[in-house]
Scaffold this active site. Sequence first.
Site, PDB file in Angstrom:
ATOM      1  CB  SER A  16     -65.598  83.741  33.840  1.00 58.07           C
ATOM      2  OG  SER A  16     -65.034  82.605  33.194  1.00 58.07           O
ATOM      3  CB  SER A 142     -50.509  78.108  30.627  1.00 57.21           C
ATOM      4  OG  SER A 142     -50.165  77.619  31.909  1.00 57.21           O
ATOM      5  CE1 TYR A 168     -55.570  75.222  30.316  1.00 56.85           C
ATOM      6  CE2 TYR A 168     -53.295  75.652  30.937  1.00 56.85           C
ATOM      7  CZ  TYR A 168     -54.570  76.108  30.658  1.00 56.85           C
ATOM      8  OH  TYR A 168     -54.827  77.461  30.716  1.00 56.85           O
ATOM      9  CE  LYS A 172     -53.888  77.447  27.388  1.00 60.26           C
ATOM     10  NZ  LYS A 172     -54.655  78.491  26.660  1.00 60.26           N
ATOM     11  CB  THR A 203     -59.269  82.422  36.515  1.00 63.21           C
ATOM     12  OG1 THR A 203     -58.566  81.178  36.409  1.00 63.21           O
ATOM     13  CG2 THR A 203     -58.333  83.571  36.161  1.00 63.21           C
TER      14      THR A 203
END
Length: 297
Positions: A16, A142, A168, A172, A203
């Site tokens: 995805s 990101s 997160y 990253k 997304t």
Amino acid sequence: SVSLEGRTVVVTGSTSGLGRAAAMRLAKKGARVILVGRNPEKTERTRQEIVDETGNVDLSIQIADLSLMAETRRLAEDLLAAEPKIHVLVNNAGALFPKRALTEEGIEQSLALLLVSPFLLTNLLLPMLKASRPARIVNVSSGGMYTQRIRVDDLQYEEGRYNGSTAYARAKRGLVILTEMWATRLKAQGVVVHAMHPGWADTPGVSSSLPSFYKITKKILRTPEEGADTIAWLAASEEAVESSGLFWLDRQPRTTHVLPGTAESQAERKQLWSMLEGLSGWGEGREEPNRTTVTSV
């Protein structure tokens, strides 16, 4: 205009969002694409959809939960056994977890999926990538990493109140650091390594993990195809092999630090590598360069 016929590309998190869009674009260029997913049915369905749209039948699937190092290691073993060459590795698999939890192997789940697993998979596949030179590694990071520094003193986020977005972003940031370290390590060995920021794209990960942000920004978010453009460009273009260890957005190299206090020391880099060796079970006792060098190959 670039053809990837005869080249094999591994894309993690390919069912995805950015991963699927990147796999679709690379398949259109004629690459043999190996789709890595966690759900067998969804991964096979994605494979068939890409075959139907592109006409490229040279696609295969690999199933692995990349939050687990045992499965990451098994994936690498299966790839090394099945594929005569691997020319491109795209480390894309990711998720944002709202609550802190440990995997069954005792690693904080964001750290495990976003940083420890790419570290292990990349290092295990490096002999194959070197043998397939010229080869490339594309690490999907990101823009959130701009807000954080790597916390080697609290790598598993045990201190303070847990925040999924912060966890997160820290991971990253770590992936960008590894990109620079791999570039130094692989200088003149025929493997280039780049990290990239896809921009804010519409997304499933954004809509499910950041619902308030998604509601406000939905109308201006990029499509997954737009976000994946630089992934595919780094995997295919001739320009991308002229340098190594850079951080890209919209096919342009960008600075890796914009806020004060987010830069790490050389000692922290070396400590990060050592800690990831321990958490992943890879390369105990191996020496890693701790210099930051942008290289050409």
